[in-house]
Design a protein around this motif. Sequence first.
Motif, PDB file in Angstrom:
ATOM      1  N   UNK A 288      33.794  32.924  24.104  1.00 23.85           N
ATOM      2  CA  UNK A 288      33.259  32.070  23.035  1.00 23.85           C
ATOM      3  C   UNK A 288      32.868  32.910  21.817  1.00 23.85           C
ATOM      4  N   UNK A 289      32.204  34.029  22.040  1.00 27.21           N
ATOM      5  CA  UNK A 289      31.772  34.881  20.930  1.00 27.21           C
ATOM      6  C   UNK A 289      32.965  35.553  20.254  1.00 27.21           C
ATOM      7  N   UNK A 290      33.951  35.931  21.029  1.00 26.87           N
ATOM      8  CA  UNK A 290      35.137  36.580  20.470  1.00 26.87           C
ATOM      9  C   UNK A 290      35.884  35.623  19.542  1.00 26.87           C
ATOM     10  N   UNK A 291      36.007  34.367  19.940  1.00 26.17           N
ATOM     11  CA  UNK A 291      36.766  33.389  19.164  1.00 26.17           C
ATOM     12  C   UNK A 291      35.952  32.728  18.052  1.00 26.17           C
ATOM     13  N   UNK A 292      34.635  32.914  18.055  1.00 28.00           N
ATOM     14  CA  UNK A 292      33.783  32.269  17.049  1.00 28.00           C
ATOM     15  C   UNK A 292      33.971  32.901  15.673  1.00 28.00           C
ATOM     16  N   UNK A 293      33.810  32.109  14.602  1.00 32.87           N
ATOM     17  CA  UNK A 293      33.841  32.687  13.248  1.00 32.87           C
ATOM     18  C   UNK A 293      32.792  33.793  13.128  1.00 32.87           C
ATOM     19  N   UNK A 294      33.162  34.863  12.458  1.00 33.06           N
ATOM     20  CA  UNK A 294      32.267  36.021  12.314  1.00 33.06           C
ATOM     21  C   UNK A 294      31.553  35.991  10.972  1.00 33.06           C
ATOM     22  N   UNK A 295      30.365  36.553  10.960  1.00 34.86           N
ATOM     23  CA  UNK A 295      29.625  36.780   9.719  1.00 34.86           C
ATOM     24  C   UNK A 295      29.225  38.252   9.707  1.00 34.86           C
ATOM     25  N   UNK A 296      29.860  39.015   8.838  1.00 38.75           N
ATOM     26  CA  UNK A 296      29.585  40.444   8.756  1.00 38.75           C
ATOM     27  C   UNK A 296      28.284  40.649   7.989  1.00 38.75           C
ATOM     28  N   UNK A 297      27.432  41.518   8.493  1.00 34.25           N
ATOM     29  CA  UNK A 297      26.128  41.763   7.882  1.00 34.25           C
ATOM     30  C   UNK A 297      26.224  42.426   6.518  1.00 34.25           C
ATOM     31  N   UNK A 298      25.204  42.219   5.727  1.00 35.24           N
ATOM     32  CA  UNK A 298      25.177  42.733   4.356  1.00 35.24           C
ATOM     33  C   UNK A 298      25.329  44.253   4.298  1.00 35.24           C
ATOM     34  N   UNK A 299      24.667  44.973   5.187  1.00 35.97           N
ATOM     35  CA  UNK A 299      24.745  46.438   5.155  1.00 35.97           C
ATOM     36  C   UNK A 299      26.171  46.917   5.437  1.00 35.97           C
ATOM     37  N   UNK A 300      26.862  46.257   6.368  1.00 32.83           N
ATOM     38  CA  UNK A 300      28.247  46.632   6.660  1.00 32.83           C
ATOM     39  C   UNK A 300      29.168  46.280   5.492  1.00 32.83           C
ATOM     40  N   UNK A 301      28.916  45.167   4.832  1.00 33.11           N
ATOM     41  CA  UNK A 301      29.728  44.804   3.672  1.00 33.11           C
ATOM     42  C   UNK A 301      29.520  45.790   2.528  1.00 33.11           C
ATOM     43  N   UNK A 302      28.314  46.316   2.396  1.00 30.07           N
ATOM     44  CA  UNK A 302      28.055  47.346   1.376  1.00 30.07           C
ATOM     45  C   UNK A 302      28.891  48.588   1.677  1.00 30.07           C
ATOM     46  N   UNK A 303      28.991  48.956   2.942  1.00 29.22           N
ATOM     47  CA  UNK A 303      29.816  50.111   3.333  1.00 29.22           C
ATOM     48  C   UNK A 303      31.290  49.867   3.009  1.00 29.22           C
ATOM     49  N   UNK A 304      31.765  48.653   3.255  1.00 34.64           N
ATOM     50  CA  UNK A 304      33.162  48.312   2.951  1.00 34.64           C
ATOM     51  C   UNK A 304      33.396  48.349   1.442  1.00 34.64           C
ATOM     52  N   UNK A 305      32.448  47.818   0.704  1.00 35.99           N
ATOM     53  CA  UNK A 305      32.554  47.828  -0.761  1.00 35.99           C
ATOM     54  C   UNK A 305      32.612  49.275  -1.276  1.00 35.99           C
ATOM     55  N   UNK A 306      31.777  50.125  -0.725  1.00 34.93           N
ATOM     56  CA  UNK A 306      31.737  51.525  -1.153  1.00 34.93           C
ATOM     57  C   UNK A 306      33.060  52.226  -0.850  1.00 34.93           C
TER      58      UNK A 306
END
Length: 166
Positions: free
Chosen positions: A134-152
């Motif tokens: 159920x958790x694997x197939x559920x829509x994900x919400x990536x946390x703000x700190x991880x999105x900052x790392x991706x942006x960087x």
Amino acid sequence: MDAPQTLLILYHSLTGGTRQMAEAARAGAAAEPAVSVRLLHAAQAGPDEVLAAQGYLFATPENLAAISGQLKDFFDRCYYPVLDRINGRPYASLVCAGSDGQNAARQITRIATGWRLKAVAEPLVVCTHAQTPEAILAPKQIGAADLVRCRALGEALATGLALGVF
């Protein structure tokens, strides 16, 4: 640099986590006006898009300890048509994983090594800790700190392309 530089961000995402990561990287890269940023789903990209770009960011979920089938399909379709035509170009990778993501990261590294690309950052792995079906197939919400790392990471790739340091 006389010619505009293009950063190609290729992704596949089933539950939205990897897409959020790729979009954050695109936002960071877009801050560099000297670089054109293309965000494409892996199914939309082919050899022409790879050849037209000077740098790459590959983004995938880790599925069964591997890159997604869609990203693998992209590599299968593009590998030989661009082989020895993109040597030395920079790349980085994003992996959205339920547990550790290291096998998917290694798989991208092996493919990029065959293409003779230059890794300019360690793989950025975001772990969602999804372990049940159920958790694997559920829509994900990536946390703000991880999105900052991706942006960087996106910003760093674009800046490096603009400055010609890669």
